[in-house]
Design a protein around this motif. Sequence first.
Motif: not given
Length: 114
Positions: A61-71
């Motif tokens: 979940l933390a990795e997905r949040r980071e990926q979405v935020a960067i995108g």
Amino acid sequence: MNFGKSTSWGHLSEEQVVGLLRHEHRRAIVTYLDQETTDCASFDDLVEYLVSSGPKREATLAERREQVAIGLLHNHLPRLADAGVLEYDQRSETVRYWADSRLESMLETINNAK
């Protein structure tokens, strides 16, 4: 200053609309902001919405949040801002939506086709 919806028709060309709605995150951003009554959302709320409504991937979940935020920061928000669809204020981390009837109409067509 009035930050309410200022719906326009024809602001964006059909080619621009298709390009903006090509990616699922941009479609989700416009859907989310169009449904909000204040036309404004926090960056964190937008990230959470995209993570919760998107496909579940192998990442945590933390990795997905980071990926979405960067995108959002490096791709989707700048594209939508450049097209005049929204404004992102980095200081307050808020996103303001400026409606476009052509964009919303095509998005509705896409969503109804699913």
